[in-house]
Design a protein around this motif. Structure first.
Motif, PDB file in Angstrom:
ATOM      1  N   LEU A 144       0.851  -1.195   0.000  1.00  0.00           N
ATOM      2  CA  LEU A 144       0.000   0.000   0.000  1.00  0.00           C
ATOM      3  C   LEU A 144       0.884   1.241   0.000  1.00  0.00           C
ATOM      4  CD1 LEU A 144      -2.823   1.391   0.389  1.00  0.00           C
ATOM      5  CD2 LEU A 144      -2.325   1.320   2.859  1.00  0.00           C
ATOM      6  N   ARG A 145       0.562   2.165  -0.903  1.00  0.00           N
ATOM      7  CA  ARG A 145       1.265   3.449  -0.905  1.00  0.00           C
ATOM      8  C   ARG A 145       0.271   4.545  -1.226  1.00  0.00           C
ATOM      9  NH1 ARG A 145       2.010   2.368  -6.479  1.00  0.00           N
ATOM     10  NH2 ARG A 145       2.113   4.276  -7.743  1.00  0.00           N
ATOM     11  N   SER A 146       0.646   5.794  -0.958  1.00  0.00           N
ATOM     12  CA  SER A 146      -0.201   6.938  -1.288  1.00  0.00           C
ATOM     13  C   SER A 146       0.636   7.997  -1.985  1.00  0.00           C
ATOM     14  CB  SER A 146      -0.845   7.523  -0.028  1.00  0.00           C
ATOM     15  OG  SER A 146       0.149   7.967   0.884  1.00  0.00           O
ATOM     16  N   GLU A 147      -0.007   8.770  -2.834  1.00  0.00           N
ATOM     17  CA  GLU A 147       0.628   9.897  -3.540  1.00  0.00           C
ATOM     18  C   GLU A 147      -0.293  11.108  -3.442  1.00  0.00           C
ATOM     19  OE1 GLU A 147       1.676   9.050  -7.571  1.00  0.00           O
ATOM     20  OE2 GLU A 147       2.727   7.201  -7.083  1.00  0.00           O
ATOM     21  N   PRO A 148       0.167  12.204  -2.763  1.00  0.00           N
ATOM     22  CA  PRO A 148       1.385  12.282  -1.955  1.00  0.00           C
ATOM     23  C   PRO A 148       1.275  11.409  -0.715  1.00  0.00           C
ATOM     24  CG  PRO A 148       0.023  14.200  -1.585  1.00  0.00           C
ATOM     25  CD  PRO A 148      -0.643  13.430  -2.693  1.00  0.00           C
ATOM     26  N   GLU A 149       2.414  11.119  -0.101  1.00  0.00           N
ATOM     27  CA  GLU A 149       2.412  10.227   1.051  1.00  0.00           C
ATOM     28  C   GLU A 149       1.687  10.873   2.228  1.00  0.00           C
ATOM     29  OE1 GLU A 149       5.585   7.739   3.846  1.00  0.00           O
ATOM     30  OE2 GLU A 149       6.257   8.798   2.039  1.00  0.00           O
ATOM     31  N   VAL A 150       0.808  10.094   2.845  1.00  0.00           N
ATOM     32  CA  VAL A 150       0.114  10.555   4.044  1.00  0.00           C
ATOM     33  C   VAL A 150       0.545   9.686   5.217  1.00  0.00           C
ATOM     34  CG1 VAL A 150      -1.876  11.387   2.737  1.00  0.00           C
ATOM     35  CG2 VAL A 150      -1.899   9.072   3.650  1.00  0.00           C
ATOM     36  N   ARG A 151       0.490  10.259   6.395  1.00  0.00           N
ATOM     37  CA  ARG A 151       0.917   9.525   7.584  1.00  0.00           C
ATOM     38  C   ARG A 151      -0.055   8.379   7.861  1.00  0.00           C
ATOM     39  NH1 ARG A 151       0.248   9.154  13.133  1.00  0.00           N
ATOM     40  NH2 ARG A 151      -1.651  10.444  13.078  1.00  0.00           N
ATOM     41  N   SER A 152       0.494   7.221   8.151  1.00  0.00           N
ATOM     42  CA  SER A 152      -0.326   6.064   8.496  1.00  0.00           C
ATOM     43  C   SER A 152       0.232   5.411   9.750  1.00  0.00           C
ATOM     44  CB  SER A 152      -0.351   5.052   7.344  1.00  0.00           C
ATOM     45  OG  SER A 152       0.940   4.541   7.074  1.00  0.00           O
ATOM     46  N   TRP A 153      -0.604   4.650  10.433  1.00  0.00           N
ATOM     47  CA  TRP A 153      -0.176   3.968  11.652  1.00  0.00           C
ATOM     48  C   TRP A 153      -0.934   2.653  11.784  1.00  0.00           C
ATOM     49  CZ3 TRP A 153      -3.594   7.989  11.445  1.00  0.00           C
ATOM     50  CH2 TRP A 153      -4.834   7.811  12.056  1.00  0.00           C
ATOM     51  N   GLY A 154      -0.359   1.766  12.550  1.00  0.00           N
ATOM     52  CA  GLY A 154      -0.982   0.479  12.805  1.00  0.00           C
ATOM     53  C   GLY A 154      -1.778   0.492  14.085  1.00  0.00           C
ATOM     54  N   GLU A 155      -2.961  -0.084  14.022  1.00  0.00           N
ATOM     55  CA  GLU A 155      -3.834  -0.147  15.200  1.00  0.00           C
ATOM     56  C   GLU A 155      -4.874  -1.233  14.968  1.00  0.00           C
ATOM     57  OE1 GLU A 155      -7.353   2.605  17.122  1.00  0.00           O
ATOM     58  OE2 GLU A 155      -5.562   3.624  16.380  1.00  0.00           O
ATOM     59  N   ASP A 156      -5.097  -2.065  15.988  1.00  0.00           N
ATOM     60  CA  ASP A 156      -6.132  -3.098  15.924  1.00  0.00           C
ATOM     61  C   ASP A 156      -5.952  -3.983  14.688  1.00  0.00           C
ATOM     62  OD1 ASP A 156      -8.360  -4.506  16.800  1.00  0.00           O
ATOM     63  OD2 ASP A 156      -9.760  -3.219  15.701  1.00  0.00           O
ATOM     64  N   PHE A 157      -4.687  -4.355  14.438  1.00  0.00           N
ATOM     65  CA  PHE A 157      -4.336  -5.214  13.310  1.00  0.00           C
ATOM     66  C   PHE A 157      -4.808  -4.638  11.969  1.00  0.00           C
ATOM     67  CE2 PHE A 157      -4.664  -8.064  16.984  1.00  0.00           C
ATOM     68  CZ  PHE A 157      -3.372  -8.574  17.000  1.00  0.00           C
ATOM     69  N   GLY A 158      -4.766  -3.320  11.863  1.00  0.00           N
ATOM     70  CA  GLY A 158      -5.106  -2.642  10.615  1.00  0.00           C
ATOM     71  C   GLY A 158      -4.181  -1.475  10.382  1.00  0.00           C
ATOM     72  N   THR A 159      -4.209  -0.951   9.161  1.00  0.00           N
ATOM     73  CA  THR A 159      -3.420   0.224   8.801  1.00  0.00           C
ATOM     74  C   THR A 159      -4.366   1.402   8.641  1.00  0.00           C
ATOM     75  OG1 THR A 159      -1.741  -1.102   7.677  1.00  0.00           O
ATOM     76  CG2 THR A 159      -1.874   1.215   7.082  1.00  0.00           C
ATOM     77  N   HIS A 160      -4.118   2.472   9.391  1.00  0.00           N
ATOM     78  CA  HIS A 160      -4.999   3.630   9.416  1.00  0.00           C
ATOM     79  C   HIS A 160      -4.266   4.865   8.891  1.00  0.00           C
ATOM     80  CE1 HIS A 160      -8.017   1.628  12.080  1.00  0.00           C
ATOM     81  NE2 HIS A 160      -6.946   0.911  12.384  1.00  0.00           N
ATOM     82  N   ALA A 161      -5.025   5.750   8.270  1.00  0.00           N
ATOM     83  CA  ALA A 161      -4.486   7.054   7.850  1.00  0.00           C
ATOM     84  C   ALA A 161      -5.582   8.090   7.982  1.00  0.00           C
ATOM     85  CB  ALA A 161      -3.981   7.004   6.413  1.00  0.00           C
ATOM     86  N   GLU A 162      -5.207   9.292   8.367  1.00  0.00           N
ATOM     87  CA  GLU A 162      -6.147  10.414   8.414  1.00  0.00           C
ATOM     88  C   GLU A 162      -5.515  11.586   7.684  1.00  0.00           C
ATOM     89  OE1 GLU A 162      -9.034  11.086  11.738  1.00  0.00           O
ATOM     90  OE2 GLU A 162      -7.716  12.809  12.079  1.00  0.00           O
ATOM     91  N   PHE A 163      -6.278  12.231   6.821  1.00  0.00           N
ATOM     92  CA  PHE A 163      -5.731  13.300   5.996  1.00  0.00           C
ATOM     93  C   PHE A 163      -6.857  14.247   5.601  1.00  0.00           C
ATOM     94  CE2 PHE A 163      -7.034   9.752   3.461  1.00  0.00           C
ATOM     95  CZ  PHE A 163      -7.613  10.288   2.329  1.00  0.00           C
ATOM     96  N   THR A 164      -6.483  15.437   5.162  1.00  0.00           N
ATOM     97  CA  THR A 164      -7.452  16.461   4.792  1.00  0.00           C
ATOM     98  C   THR A 164      -7.218  16.883   3.347  1.00  0.00           C
ATOM     99  OG1 THR A 164      -7.580  17.274   7.057  1.00  0.00           O
ATOM    100  CG2 THR A 164      -8.295  18.776   5.325  1.00  0.00           C
ATOM    101  N   VAL A 165      -8.319  17.040   2.591  1.00  0.00           N
ATOM    102  CA  VAL A 165      -8.227  17.552   1.225  1.00  0.00           C
ATOM    103  C   VAL A 165      -9.088  18.803   1.101  1.00  0.00           C
ATOM    104  CG1 VAL A 165      -7.700  15.335   0.122  1.00  0.00           C
ATOM    105  CG2 VAL A 165     -10.083  16.015   0.435  1.00  0.00           C
ATOM    106  N   ARG A 166      -8.555  19.769   0.405  1.00  0.00           N
ATOM    107  CA  ARG A 166      -9.292  20.983   0.084  1.00  0.00           C
ATOM    108  C   ARG A 166      -9.717  20.927  -1.377  1.00  0.00           C
ATOM    109  NH1 ARG A 166      -4.946  21.932   3.170  1.00  0.00           N
ATOM    110  NH2 ARG A 166      -5.265  22.991   5.195  1.00  0.00           N
ATOM    111  N   LYS A 167     -10.531  21.868  -1.791  1.00  0.00           N
ATOM    112  CA  LYS A 167     -11.005  21.911  -3.168  1.00  0.00           C
ATOM    113  C   LYS A 167      -9.822  21.882  -4.125  1.00  0.00           C
ATOM    114  CE  LYS A 167     -13.852  24.575  -6.378  1.00  0.00           C
ATOM    115  NZ  LYS A 167     -14.731  25.767  -6.553  1.00  0.00           N
ATOM    116  N   GLY A 168      -9.863  20.934  -5.072  1.00  0.00           N
ATOM    117  CA  GLY A 168      -8.812  20.810  -6.083  1.00  0.00           C
ATOM    118  C   GLY A 168      -7.657  19.920  -5.689  1.00  0.00           C
ATOM    119  N   GLU A 169      -7.545  19.547  -4.415  1.00  0.00           N
ATOM    120  CA  GLU A 169      -6.452  18.679  -3.974  1.00  0.00           C
ATOM    121  C   GLU A 169      -6.825  17.207  -4.179  1.00  0.00           C
ATOM    122  OE1 GLU A 169      -4.434  21.448  -0.473  1.00  0.00           O
ATOM    123  OE2 GLU A 169      -5.721  19.742   0.090  1.00  0.00           O
TER     124      GLU A 169
END
Length: 595
Positions: free
Chosen positions: A148-173
């Motif tokens: 699994l990868r993201s473009e652009p890279e977003v921070r991810s972490w492991g929790e409860d045997f899963g991979t989580h990420a939280e990120f924000t997008v604005r209009k046009g992003e």
């Protein structure tokens, strides 16, 4: 609340496919093939069995979703108090490895989203080891590996045997995620550019759809059905699976849960007809060639279904760790019906190869030798009882539809020799067989008191497959016995304005199974065809319009429909249902249909 079957949409790469829910969750995906073990099996269990959800934080069901015009690229949008965001899902045409691409785009305001990825290999039973490598999250367990990868890279972490990420997008992003599978013993495959993959996927699908010859009413529904059939095609071989899923119930909470990720011969003629009539000769040839490879061998060993590459062994077993869709157990893998005797498949194969020949598909060596071998087998086995088209598990019977299809086999053999006298064959013997079968069916399979053919010799039960009698040419549409059968089937198998496939009783006397099932969608399409053939075109079109209303919001049909709850039932999306839609639309509104 458990998702409904109609809450799902399909994305795929013509070797496998995934189901995406209205909540933005990928809940079903088998890798690397349609019939491989699932790495996301939440569909048949719960979150601990694997899923991948991307959605605004705190949001549930999406605001709207739709496929991009004439594609299998899915756009899902949420309107929140903070703004509007779109998630675009696709599986690009495969180069080396299968990829799931998910592109998040801000449309308005500023929206925070959460991604939760829980990979669970082997149908949700194996938790992989996950580590970081070069900006990727890499999951490995036994033979399976996923990156699994993201473009652009977003921070991810492991929790409860899963991979989580939280990120924000604005209009046009935009933020793109790519999940890539490959065998764990092999090096990582080349990276896919998610934005180029999206652009190429849209272009490729729209170019393919442009070949469609149908331009009548409900064209969008016909095109969606053709795209779905294409998505259910295993491109390396041309085989078309009956459905993407296993064990979606025919009755909620019941045991009628079967694995449909295989290729059925019963679909062959209707599939060929739909593809050829819609202008897809290349796909029709690929399906015909798959059929020839699959059935090669001793005619006595002809099976009713095969794997996507023609595999013969499809052993059935249960997955007890999965709780089933909406509590419907058992969850099954494989299909024991592969061992049944169904004489109708001989007629379907003969009919398909006859249609391929008259339609001008490229000649293949030894096809006629195969057909004569099939006829030699039928000559000495046609009078046996069998399990019939619907694969009943209540014992063999003399099913009328099976015998009608034996007649079809003999009829197509006779017609081929009449058109091609240079071929070798027992013309007189096959004519005699055709006449004998016809005579027996009319004597033993017809209830003169009720003026209808019956499901089996001497029975009073009816069967929707009897609606195919005029279509295959066994009797002309204006024959009183045909009209009587259509009327009887329409009346006795009706359930909420649609058709069951046969009579169901609480004791399972007919099919050997407890419980009930919904209306079988392809049977209602057959009824529309039969009404049209008998001059009742307005009634046929009215029924077709009602059937159109059963598709979900993105135009997909499952195997069955429950008129009481208004829910889709059975495996999804169902090739047979979409084949029925295409063929009925062509019959009613195509160039050969009545004005």
């Amino acid at each position: 609340m458990h998702p409904r079957i109609e809450d799902y949409a399909i994305i795929g790469d013509e070797q496998t496919a995934a189901l995406v829910g209205t909540d933005g969750s990928v809940d079903w995906l088998c890798l690397p093939r349609f019939d491989s073990a699932a790495c996301f099996a939440r569909l048949l269990g719960d979150e601990d069995n694997g899923y991948w959800r991307i959605a605004p934080a705190g949001a549930d069901r999406c605001t709207r979703r739709a496929y991009r015009r004439d594609t299998l690229v899915l756009d899902t949008e949420w309107e929140t108090e903070q703004g509007t965001v779109r998630v675009t899902d696709l599986m690009p045409q495969r180069d080396v490895a299968p990829d799931v691409v998910r592109v998040v785009e801000g449309l308005d305001g500023e929206v925070t989203l959460h991604s939760t990825l829980k990979l669970r290999f082997d149908y949700g039973s194996i938790i992989p080891w996950v580590r970081r490598v070069d900006g990727h999250r890499v999951a490995v367990a036994g033979p399976d590996s996923a990156w699994l990868r993201s473009e652009p890279e977003v921070r991810s972490w492991g929790e409860d045997f899963g991979t989580h990420a939280e990120f924000t997008v604005r209009k046009g992003e935009k933020v793109a995620f790519v999940l890539t599978w490959h065998p764990s013993h092999e090096p990582r495959p080349p990276l896919v550019d998610p934005y180029e993959a999206l652009r190429h996927s849209v272009e490729d699908w729209q170019s393919w759809v442009a070949r469609c010859r149908y331009d009548g009413p409900h064209r969008d529904a016909v095109v969606r059905s053709l795209i779905t059939l294409k998505a259910l095609t295993y491109a390396p071989t041309g085989g078309i699976v009956a459905a993407l899923t296993t064990s979606l119930p025919e009755e909620p909470g019941g045991v009628r849960n079967w694995d449909y990720r295989y290729c059925w011969l019963r679909d062959s003629t209707l599939t060929l007809n739909a593809l050829l009539a819609a202008g897809y000769q290349e796909e029709a040839e690929a399906w015909r060639n798959w059929l020839l490879r699959a059935v090669a061998g001793d005619p006595a060993d002809l099976q009713i279904m095969y794997g996507v590459a023609g595999e013969r062994r499809l052993p059935e077993y249960e997955l007890p760790w999965l709780s089933g869709f909406d509590g419907s157990v058992p969850v099954r893998v494989g299909n024991d019906a592969v061992n049944q005797l169904q004489l109708d498949v001989y007629g379907e194969v003969m009919d398909s190869l006859s249609l391929a020949r008259v339609s001008g598909l490229s000649a293949q060596p030894d096809v006629w030798a195969l057909q004569t071998a099939l006829m030699d087998f039928l000559r000495t086995h046609w009078d046996q009882p069998d399990e019939g088209l619907w694969e009943v598990r209540g014992g063999r019977r003399q099913f009328v539809h099976s015998k009608v299809m034996v007649w079809v086999a003999a009829d197509r053999a006779v017609r081929t020799l009449e058109r091609h006298p240079e071929l070798d064959g027992d013309l007189d013997g096959w004519r005699a067989l055709r006449d004998e079968v016809h005579r027996e069916v009319c004597e033993k399979g017809f209830d003169s008191e009720r003026n209808t053919f019956t499901q089996s010799y001497g029975s009073r039960e009816l069967d929707a497959a009897l609606l195919l009698i005029p279509r295959v040419g066994f009797l002309p549409p204006d024959d009183p016995r045909v009209v009587g059968t259509i009327d009887a089937v329409r009346e006795e198998l009706d359930h909420g304005g649609f058709l069951r496939r046969y009579t169901i009783d609480d004791n399972g006397d007919v099919d050997g199974l407890p419980g009930s099932e919904g209306t079988f969608l392809v049977c209602s399409f057959w009824l529309a065809d039969a009404l049209h053939m008998t001059g009742r075109t307005k009634e046929a079109r009215d029924l077709f319009e009602r059937l159109m209303g059963l598709a979900n919001d993105v135009g997909l049909l499952s195997e069955e429909f429950d008129p009481v709850s208004g829910r889709q039932l059975g495996n999804f999306p169902q090739a047979f249902s979409h084949i029925g839609l295409v063929n009925t639309a062509l019959a009613l509104f195509g160039p050969d249909g009545a004005g």
